[in-house]
Every structure is written in structure tokens, then in C-alpha cells.
Design a protein around this motif. Structure first.
Motif, mmCIF file in Angstrom:
data_model
loop_
_atom_site.group_PDB
_atom_site.id
_atom_site.type_symbol
_atom_site.label_atom_id
_atom_site.label_comp_id
_atom_site.label_asym_id
_atom_site.label_seq_id
_atom_site.Cartn_x
_atom_site.Cartn_y
_atom_site.Cartn_z
ATOM 1 N N ALA A 59 -13.150 -68.211 -6.191
ATOM 2 C CA ALA A 59 -12.882 -68.073 -4.757
ATOM 3 C C ALA A 59 -12.481 -66.650 -4.397
ATOM 4 O O ALA A 59 -12.903 -66.120 -3.372
ATOM 5 C CB ALA A 59 -11.790 -69.052 -4.323
ATOM 6 N N ALA A 60 -11.662 -66.031 -5.248
ATOM 7 C CA ALA A 60 -11.182 -64.671 -4.988
ATOM 8 C C ALA A 60 -12.161 -63.612 -5.467
ATOM 9 O O ALA A 60 -11.954 -62.424 -5.216
ATOM 10 C CB ALA A 60 -9.829 -64.463 -5.662
ATOM 11 N N ALA A 61 -13.217 -64.027 -6.176
ATOM 12 C CA ALA A 61 -14.183 -63.093 -6.780
ATOM 13 C C ALA A 61 -13.443 -62.064 -7.620
ATOM 14 O O ALA A 61 -13.696 -60.861 -7.537
ATOM 15 C CB ALA A 61 -15.051 -62.439 -5.709
ATOM 16 N N ASN A 62 -12.513 -62.568 -8.449
ATOM 17 C CA ASN A 62 -11.679 -61.686 -9.259
ATOM 18 C C ASN A 62 -11.250 -62.438 -10.506
ATOM 19 O O ASN A 62 -10.643 -63.507 -10.411
ATOM 20 C CB ASN A 62 -10.453 -61.263 -8.437
ATOM 21 C CG ASN A 62 -9.654 -60.178 -9.090
ATOM 22 O OD1 ASN A 62 -9.441 -60.175 -10.298
ATOM 23 N ND2 ASN A 62 -9.183 -59.243 -8.283
ATOM 24 N N ASP A 63 -11.589 -61.893 -11.676
ATOM 25 C CA ASP A 63 -11.195 -62.524 -12.933
ATOM 26 C C ASP A 63 -9.783 -62.162 -13.358
ATOM 27 O O ASP A 63 -9.292 -62.645 -14.368
ATOM 28 C CB ASP A 63 -12.174 -62.143 -14.054
ATOM 29 C CG ASP A 63 -13.499 -62.887 -13.928
ATOM 30 O OD1 ASP A 63 -13.536 -63.924 -13.239
ATOM 31 O OD2 ASP A 63 -14.488 -62.434 -14.525
ATOM 32 N N GLY A 64 -9.128 -61.284 -12.587
ATOM 33 C CA GLY A 64 -7.735 -60.946 -12.858
ATOM 34 C C GLY A 64 -7.584 -59.777 -13.796
ATOM 35 O O GLY A 64 -8.576 -59.180 -14.219
ATOM 36 N N PRO A 65 -6.351 -59.438 -14.086
ATOM 37 C CA PRO A 65 -5.180 -60.128 -13.555
ATOM 38 C C PRO A 65 -4.996 -59.852 -12.065
ATOM 39 O O PRO A 65 -5.150 -58.730 -11.605
ATOM 40 C CB PRO A 65 -4.016 -59.577 -14.369
ATOM 41 C CG PRO A 65 -4.491 -58.274 -14.913
ATOM 42 C CD PRO A 65 -5.975 -58.344 -14.986
ATOM 43 N N ALA A 66 -4.681 -60.935 -11.342
ATOM 44 C CA ALA A 66 -4.465 -60.848 -9.899
ATOM 45 C C ALA A 66 -3.573 -62.002 -9.479
ATOM 46 O O ALA A 66 -3.731 -63.124 -9.958
ATOM 47 C CB ALA A 66 -5.796 -60.915 -9.147
ATOM 48 N N CYS A 67 -2.675 -61.716 -8.581
ATOM 49 C CA CYS A 67 -1.792 -62.736 -8.027
ATOM 50 C C CYS A 67 -2.299 -63.089 -6.640
ATOM 51 O O CYS A 67 -2.581 -62.195 -5.831
ATOM 52 C CB CYS A 67 -0.353 -62.218 -7.971
ATOM 53 S SG CYS A 67 0.824 -63.479 -7.441
ATOM 54 N N VAL A 68 -2.451 -64.396 -6.367
ATOM 55 C CA VAL A 68 -2.951 -64.839 -5.071
ATOM 56 C C VAL A 68 -2.021 -65.891 -4.468
ATOM 57 O O VAL A 68 -1.317 -66.607 -5.176
ATOM 58 C CB VAL A 68 -4.387 -65.408 -5.163
ATOM 59 C CG1 VAL A 68 -5.356 -64.344 -5.646
ATOM 60 C CG2 VAL A 68 -4.452 -66.631 -6.050
ATOM 61 N N LEU A 69 -2.047 -65.945 -3.165
ATOM 62 C CA LEU A 69 -1.308 -66.932 -2.389
ATOM 63 C C LEU A 69 -2.313 -67.680 -1.542
ATOM 64 O O LEU A 69 -3.157 -67.058 -0.884
ATOM 65 C CB LEU A 69 -0.297 -66.217 -1.485
ATOM 66 C CG LEU A 69 0.362 -67.026 -0.373
ATOM 67 C CD1 LEU A 69 1.278 -68.104 -0.934
ATOM 68 C CD2 LEU A 69 1.130 -66.101 0.564
#
Length: 136
Positions: A59-69
Motif C-alpha cells: 500500500a505504501a509502495a515501500n519495503d522499509g524501513p518505514a513507519c506508517v500511520l
């Protein structure tokens, strides 16, 4: 292998906003931390790392590391153009859900009203009206 957890500093910022609302419960979610009004989840902080959890990474098009809300909106999220561009993203699992990438530089003054609106979207009408009246 332990699941990656959101940075405590970010969880604390969301906590301060959410627990200021009536009848909110904070709980450990299947991953990350979530805040609920009664049994309804209105805010959820998740850490994406190594493509996990896959639904969030996709959904975020991001494999991380990333913090989402993720949070709810009073109308279909796609009807609000700003949610279609970074730092926002639109998960496909609910029409009224929005995600935002969180960083140390996130604008918490802009995030707070989004979380309050999310709460009011899912709260019983009397609680939502009380919160709306206090914030005018």
C-alpha cells in the motif's frame, strides 16, 4: 523472528493525541500499536521492514524501513486529492482509510486534526459531538 516495532518517539506522539480523546483504548495490535474507540480502530502505527507486513509495504509502495500511520476519514479517502500524494497513501482494504509515512519531521499539527476526525468518524455520535464542540 521478532516483528519490527515503530519508534517509541513516534508512538508517544500518536499516544498523546489519541489518549486525549474520550473512551480511547490503546493496545498492541497484530503488529505495531493501535488506538480504538470502543472496538473500532481509528489509528494504527506500523513499522514496515524488509517488505513486512506485505499489505502495508504494498500500500505504501515501500519495503522499509518505514513507519506508517493509518487512520479513517469521514468520506471515501479517494475523494480528498491531498491523500493521493506523498506523504499519504491509500490502502485498498477500506474506502475510508488513509496511510501516512511518518518521519521525525512529520507535521504533528497537521496530523492531530486527521486523528481527531478519524476518531469522530467511528465514535458514537454523542462522543463525536462532544469532541467536535470542544475543538471549535
Amino acid at each position: 523472528m521478532p516483528q519490527p516495532q515503530p519508534p517509541e518517539a513516534i508512538v508517544e506522539k500518536v499516544r498523546l493525541i489519541c489518549l486525549d480523546l474520550p473512551d480511547v483504548v490503546e493496545e498492541a495490535a497484530w503488529t505495531g500499536t493501535r488506538w480504538c474507540i470502543r472496538t473500532k480502530n481509528f489509528a494504527h502505527v506500523v513499522m514496515i521492514d524488509g517488505g513486512w507486513p506485505p499489505a502495508y509495504a504494498q500500500a505504501a509502495a515501500n519495503d522499509g524501513p518505514a513507519c506508517v500511520l493509518t487512520f479513517r476519514t469521514p468520506q471515501p479517502a479517494a475523494d480528498t486529492p491531498r491523500f493521493a500524494r506523498p506523504p499519504f497513501f491509500l490502502p485498498v482494504w477500506w474506502r475510508d482509510i488513509v496511510g501516512i509515512m511518518l518521519t521525525p519531521d512529520s507535521d504533528w499539527d497537521a496530523i492531530e486534526p486527521l486523528l481527531v476526525a478519524s476518531y469522530c468518524t467511528l465514535a458514537p455520535k454523542a462522543l463525536a459531538a462532544r469532541v467536535a464542540a470542544q475543538r471549535q
